[in-house]
Design a protein around this motif. Structure first.
Motif, PDB file in Angstrom:
ATOM      1  N   SER A 164       0.860  -0.793  -0.125  1.00 43.46           N
ATOM      2  CA  SER A 164       0.073  -0.475  -0.058  1.00 43.46           C
ATOM      3  C   SER A 164       0.927   1.487  -0.350  1.00 43.46           C
ATOM      4  O   SER A 164       0.707   2.317  -0.343  1.00 43.46           O
ATOM      5  N   VAL A 165       2.651   1.800   0.730  1.00 42.33           N
ATOM      6  CA  VAL A 165       3.272   2.299   0.851  1.00 42.33           C
ATOM      7  C   VAL A 165       3.752   2.978  -0.845  1.00 42.33           C
ATOM      8  O   VAL A 165       3.188   4.373  -1.082  1.00 42.33           O
ATOM      9  N   THR A 166       3.898   1.456  -1.050  1.00 50.36           N
ATOM     10  CA  THR A 166       4.863   1.175  -2.993  1.00 50.36           C
ATOM     11  C   THR A 166       3.135   2.595  -3.116  1.00 50.36           C
ATOM     12  O   THR A 166       3.719   3.598  -4.179  1.00 50.36           O
TER      13      THR A 166
ATOM     14  N   SER B 277       3.612  18.537   4.125  1.00 47.48           N
ATOM     15  CA  SER B 277       3.060  17.446   2.823  1.00 47.48           C
ATOM     16  C   SER B 277       2.963  15.751   3.394  1.00 47.48           C
ATOM     17  O   SER B 277       2.351  14.873   3.217  1.00 47.48           O
ATOM     18  N   THR B 278       3.902  15.296   3.894  1.00 49.15           N
ATOM     19  CA  THR B 278       3.827  13.452   3.831  1.00 49.15           C
ATOM     20  C   THR B 278       3.823  13.468   4.984  1.00 49.15           C
ATOM     21  O   THR B 278       2.559  11.925   4.414  1.00 49.15           O
TER      22      THR B 278
ATOM     23  N   ALA C 293       1.947   3.405  14.749  1.00 49.50           N
ATOM     24  CA  ALA C 293       2.524   3.492  13.376  1.00 49.50           C
ATOM     25  C   ALA C 293       4.010   3.650  13.401  1.00 49.50           C
ATOM     26  O   ALA C 293       3.797   4.991  13.198  1.00 49.50           O
ATOM     27  N   PHE C 294       4.048   2.203  12.394  1.00 47.09           N
ATOM     28  CA  PHE C 294       5.922   2.682  12.304  1.00 47.09           C
ATOM     29  C   PHE C 294       6.086   2.215  10.810  1.00 47.09           C
ATOM     30  O   PHE C 294       6.683   3.244   9.694  1.00 47.09           O
TER      31      PHE C 294
ATOM     32  N   ALA D 183       8.427   4.214   5.962  1.00 51.60           N
ATOM     33  CA  ALA D 183       8.408   3.867   4.337  1.00 51.60           C
ATOM     34  C   ALA D 183       8.100   4.303   3.209  1.00 51.60           C
ATOM     35  O   ALA D 183       8.167   4.624   2.242  1.00 51.60           O
ATOM     36  N   MET D 184       7.834   5.310   4.031  1.00 40.12           N
ATOM     37  CA  MET D 184       6.839   6.398   3.306  1.00 40.12           C
ATOM     38  C   MET D 184       8.217   7.466   2.746  1.00 40.12           C
ATOM     39  O   MET D 184       8.360   7.514   1.435  1.00 40.12           O
TER      40      MET D 184
END
Length: 340
Positions: free
Chosen positions: A164-166, A202-203, A275-276, A281-282
């Protein structure tokens, strides 16, 4: 009565006085020794009250090995100075509460704490609001559309985190991203090669969208399951009283599902606060560590900067914050049970 060959009269057993009085004719108990039933030697009954403890013993043992030991080890590390030098030489240097005092006096640490709290609060509010709305929608839809929406929610919920991050990184890609293309199509300027990961704010917004998207199915499906426990006569009574949809929710749905909202909100707070993978990963907590939350901050301090003692102290402080939230939650639960 019978007469023998010599004319002597004898009484039959059925002519006895006691028989005529209606006494039972059950045979007397055997005069031999009584047999005592003894349990077989192969099976022994457990003492009363031990069976529940034996059933939960494997789970408790697994939790002790997988959770309790690492927690105790982490507490011990938080009182040590374990940097690159001590890690290589395997030297143990005790520093007491120096790691904690250093963190509590560090403005960067408090910046990350405030960011984590605000980030968690906004995410949980959006997740509960949108998830509740989707759950109410599931309750109103027909069977076919409810099945379609439920499958879509399950697919979103079942997607692996890294996958999902990808997908989200591709959606917000600077050159080939769908979001930039959509903004240009709608006529907005400045999105030719807009970098959505240029700032920490924004991230975090993109990470927030990812977390909300992945958490809504849990709330929505559980909300729909909880709504099935409310009797239809309550909705009919509210309709006869002329209550609007919003009034019906606050007068019928919310009071009956108050426990559901409390438990789900509490679980979402824990889920978002710790949440890590999504945050790291983002964009690895960047740019310039501007999107770090407490778990990512502890990881970078430990693995990235080789400050394992400080990282252990950060994790312990994070656990303390969650315990404080849990104590508030359990206080509400106990108060609600007393009211019942």
């Amino acid at each position: 009565m019978t007469v023998d060959s010599q004319g002597t009269a004898t009484a039959d057993p059925q002519d006895a006085p006691g028989r005529a009085a209606g006494k039972s004719q059950t045979p007397p108990p055997p005069s031999g020794p009584k047999e005592v039933l003894k349990p077989s030697r192969g099976r022994r009954s457990l003492p009363s009250g031990w069976l529940p403890y034996l059933l939960v013993a494997p789970a408790l043992l697994s939790m002790a090995v997988l959770l309790l030991y690492p927690l105790i080890r982490n507490v011990i590390l938080s009182f040590q100075e374990l940097n690159r030098k001590e890690f290589i030489t395997r030297e143990t240097v005790w520093t007491g509460f120096d790691n904690y005092t250093e963190l509590l006096g560090d403005p960067d640490f408090w910046t990350v704490v405030v960011r984590s709290v605000v980030f968690t609060a906004v995410n949980v509010a959006l997740i509960m609001a949108i998830g509740t709305g989707v759950g109410l929608l599931l309750n109103r839809l027909g069977k076919k559309m409810r099945l379609v929406l439920s499958l879509a929610l399950m697919f979103a919920w079942a997607m692996p985190i890294v996958a999902s991050v990808t997908v989200f990184r591709w959606l917000f890609d600077e050159q080939f991203g769908v979001v930039n293309w959509l903004m240009r199509t709608l006529g907005f300027d400045g999105y030719e090669q807009h970098n959505w990961f240029e700032t920490g704010f924004s991230t975090l917004v993109i990470i927030m969208i990812l977390l909300v998207w992945g958490s809504i199915p849990f709330v929505a499906l559980n909300m729909y399951a909880a709504l099935t426990t409310i009797g239809s006569e309550l909705y009919e009574a509210a309709k006869m009283d002329g209550a609007s949809g919003w009034r019906t929710f606050w007068a019928v749905v919310f009071p009956n599902l108050k426990s559901f909202f409390m438990i789900t909100t509490f679980l979402e707070i824990i889920w978002i606060f710790k949440a890590f993978a999504q945050v790291y990963a983002m964009n690895q907590g960047g740019p310039d560590r501007g999107s770090e939350t407490l778990p990512v901050f502890a990881y970078i301090e430990g693995v990235g900067q080789f400050h394992y003692g400080v990282a252990a102290a950060i994790s312990i402080l994070t656990i303390v914050m969650l315990i404080a939230v849990m104590s508030f939650y359990f206080r509400l639960i106990l108060k609600q049970e007393e009211e019942l």
